[in-house]
Design a protein around this motif. Structure first.
Motif, mmCIF file in Angstrom:
data_model
loop_
_atom_site.group_PDB
_atom_site.id
_atom_site.type_symbol
_atom_site.label_atom_id
_atom_site.label_comp_id
_atom_site.label_asym_id
_atom_site.label_seq_id
_atom_site.Cartn_x
_atom_site.Cartn_y
_atom_site.Cartn_z
ATOM 1 N N MET A 113 17.260 77.425 10.347
ATOM 2 C CA MET A 113 17.170 76.713 8.923
ATOM 3 C C MET A 113 15.609 76.392 8.697
ATOM 4 O O MET A 113 14.804 76.022 9.561
ATOM 5 C CB MET A 113 17.920 75.401 9.158
ATOM 6 N N ALA A 114 15.118 76.889 7.464
ATOM 7 C CA ALA A 114 13.749 76.779 7.365
ATOM 8 C C ALA A 114 13.447 75.304 7.102
ATOM 9 O O ALA A 114 13.941 74.404 6.516
ATOM 10 C CB ALA A 114 13.513 77.489 6.036
ATOM 11 N N LYS A 115 12.364 75.112 7.902
ATOM 12 C CA LYS A 115 11.725 73.710 7.556
ATOM 13 C C LYS A 115 10.956 73.653 6.378
ATOM 14 O O LYS A 115 9.899 74.665 6.282
ATOM 15 C CB LYS A 115 11.125 73.035 9.011
ATOM 16 N N LEU A 116 10.953 72.660 5.486
ATOM 17 C CA LEU A 116 10.118 72.480 4.333
ATOM 18 C C LEU A 116 8.965 71.527 4.667
ATOM 19 O O LEU A 116 9.309 70.319 5.067
ATOM 20 C CB LEU A 116 10.886 71.920 3.279
ATOM 21 N N ARG A 117 7.849 71.748 4.154
ATOM 22 C CA ARG A 117 6.677 70.928 4.055
ATOM 23 C C ARG A 117 6.466 70.277 2.911
ATOM 24 O O ARG A 117 6.230 70.811 2.082
ATOM 25 C CB ARG A 117 5.287 71.835 4.461
ATOM 26 N N ILE A 118 6.676 68.929 3.110
ATOM 27 C CA ILE A 118 6.828 67.949 1.983
ATOM 28 C C ILE A 118 5.581 67.091 1.834
ATOM 29 O O ILE A 118 5.268 66.429 3.030
ATOM 30 C CB ILE A 118 8.278 67.396 1.851
ATOM 31 N N ALA A 119 5.121 66.705 0.565
ATOM 32 C CA ALA A 119 4.141 65.555 0.417
ATOM 33 C C ALA A 119 4.810 64.546 -0.528
ATOM 34 O O ALA A 119 5.544 64.949 -1.448
ATOM 35 C CB ALA A 119 2.959 65.927 -0.288
ATOM 36 N N VAL A 120 4.663 63.363 -0.025
ATOM 37 C CA VAL A 120 5.476 62.485 -0.961
ATOM 38 C C VAL A 120 4.262 61.523 -1.725
ATOM 39 O O VAL A 120 3.196 61.137 -1.224
ATOM 40 C CB VAL A 120 5.658 61.075 0.283
ATOM 41 N N ILE A 121 4.592 61.645 -2.993
ATOM 42 C CA ILE A 121 3.507 60.847 -3.865
ATOM 43 C C ILE A 121 4.108 59.770 -4.288
ATOM 44 O O ILE A 121 5.293 59.649 -5.028
ATOM 45 C CB ILE A 121 3.296 62.073 -5.234
ATOM 46 N N SER B 95 19.100 73.425 -1.328
ATOM 47 C CA SER B 95 19.265 74.061 -2.498
ATOM 48 C C SER B 95 17.988 74.931 -2.402
ATOM 49 O O SER B 95 17.970 76.080 -3.193
ATOM 50 C CB SER B 95 19.414 73.294 -3.792
ATOM 51 N N ILE B 96 16.890 74.412 -1.820
ATOM 52 C CA ILE B 96 15.906 75.417 -1.913
ATOM 53 C C ILE B 96 15.858 76.458 -0.846
ATOM 54 O O ILE B 96 15.643 77.739 -1.249
ATOM 55 C CB ILE B 96 14.464 74.499 -1.508
ATOM 56 N N VAL B 97 16.247 76.098 0.332
ATOM 57 C CA VAL B 97 16.440 77.252 1.360
ATOM 58 C C VAL B 97 17.383 78.284 1.052
ATOM 59 O O VAL B 97 17.391 79.671 1.278
ATOM 60 C CB VAL B 97 16.686 76.960 2.935
#
Ligand SMILES: NC(=O)c1ccc[n+]([C@@H]2O[C@H](COP(=O)([O-])OP(=O)(O)OC[C@H]3O[C@@H](n4cnc5c(N)ncnc54)[C@H](O)[C@@H]3O)[C@@H](O)[C@H]2O)c1
Length: 335
Positions: free
Chosen positions: A1-9, A297-299
């Protein structure tokens, strides 16, 4: 499962909660950055989580190639611009509700999201709640027959700060927006007309800011059903969250979740356990599920479960409620 790199704004009440939740989903997400103009706040969070990037200015994070997606949890009046900037930077987007309070601005940001081909999920966490999801399922599979009456009671334990109220867009856009979305989700139908009544019964200072703290809205749906939503900014007994769908074959209702299902019977009284105090406790499971759904939904390149169009519809309903309150008339919805 792909891990997503996320930023929190945005690292206020809900931003900090989302950050914590992302940290407990390490198979799905790696938090790589945070942005918030309140410097002092940021430093404490960076120290706590050892995050690689942080900035007072979210644009800096959008320029990073190793940011795949963003979670926007900043003040409501900043969402539209941040969504546009994130979409243009090619980042998938999870944005807290409401998208904005202006329909033209929302349509313009949705066009940009579409053009840039990124995902946009709105933070309508109640769609992911185990109880409300189950009612939705009963409507969808026909167990209840044709929905005829849909009722939602949604009452906060305490009002937000006046500072928050000022930037919130008002009760219909800030609070009832969840219920306006939930009632569409539970009914599987669009709303055709609303009639709103509002009052200031909790804190006169909320009234001085031009807002209300108590409201009742009745709704007519395109499938013929009728609905009612009631909101209060203060229920002294806790976070009161209930829903019911009544159809020609049956009825499904979700009462409040409680800390346990134990009923205590004593000589002079019977007692139930307390309900969770506020949204962070009550919807913990839903907040995690909405993030997992965003990841999926993204992967898997699937549709999101709370879309930009759902965000637009809820705002159109909130606007109609506001107009009904101001004019004293029922308002037909023009989509
Ligand atoms: N889904 C839910 O259950 C839920 C619950 C609460 C709030 N919300 C929504 O989340 C949003 C934030 O609410 P909150 O209660 O956390 O508010 P808050 O006031 O506690 O926090 C807002 C944060 O946004 C930051 N901010 C403002 N402008 C910014 C910018 N340009 N870039 C980055 N950060 C910026 C502020 O410094 C602050 O830290 C609101 O839109 C609100 O409607 C959703």
């Amino acid at each position: 499962m792909a891990k997503l790199r996320i930023a929190v704004i945005g690292l206020g009440r809900i931003g900090k909660m989302h950050l914590k939740n992302l940290m407990i989903l390490p198979d799905q997400f790696q938090v790589v950055g945070i942005a918030d103009p309140t410097e002092e706040n940021l430093q404490a969070v960076v120290d706590q989580y050892h995050l690689p990037y942080y900035s007072a200015d979210y644009h800096e994070l959008l320029q990073k190639d190793d940011v795949d997606c963003v979670l926007i949890a900043s003040a409501t009046d900043t969402h539209a611009q941040i969504i546009k900037d994130a979409a243009r930077a090619g980042k998938d987007i999870f944005c807290e509700k409401p998208l904005d309070t202006d329909v033209a601005r929302i349509k313009s940001l949705l066009a940009i999201v579409d053009e840039c081909g990124v995902k946009l999920q709105v933070g309508f966490n109640r769609r992911f709640d185990h109880n409300f999801w189950r009612i939705h399922q009963c409507v969808t599979d026909g167990s209840l027959g044709t929905p005829q009456i849909i009722k939602i009671s949604s009452r906060d334990p305490e009002p937000p700060s006046l500072e928050y109220v000022k930037r919130s867009g008002g009760l219909f856009f800030d609070m009832m927006i969840h219920d306006l979305d939930l009632i569409r989700y539970l009914s599987n139908s669009e709303v055709e007309e609303v009639t709103a009544k509002g009052a200031v019964l909790v804190n006169p200072q909320i009234g001085e800011l031009g807002d209300i703290d108590t409201a009742i809205v009745t709704l007519k749906f395109s499938n013929g059903a009728l609905g009612v939503i009631d909101n209060s900014r203060q229920a002294v007994y806790g976070y009161d969250q209930r829903a019911e769908v009544f159809g020609n074959k049956g009825m499904a209702k979700a009462d409040n979740d409680r800390n346990s299902t134990v009923e205590l019977d004593l000589k002079d009284a019977s007692k139930l356990d307390k309900m969770p105090y506020f949204f962070i406790d009550r919807y913990q499971q839903a907040y995690l599920s909405e993030l997992t759904a965003f990841h999926n939904s993204i992967v898997n390149d699937e549709s999101v479960m709370a879309s930009g169009n759902d965000g637009l519809r809820a705002v159109q309903l909130a606007l109609a409620c506001q107009k009904s309150l101001e004019t004293g008339q029922s308002v037909k919805i023009v989509y």
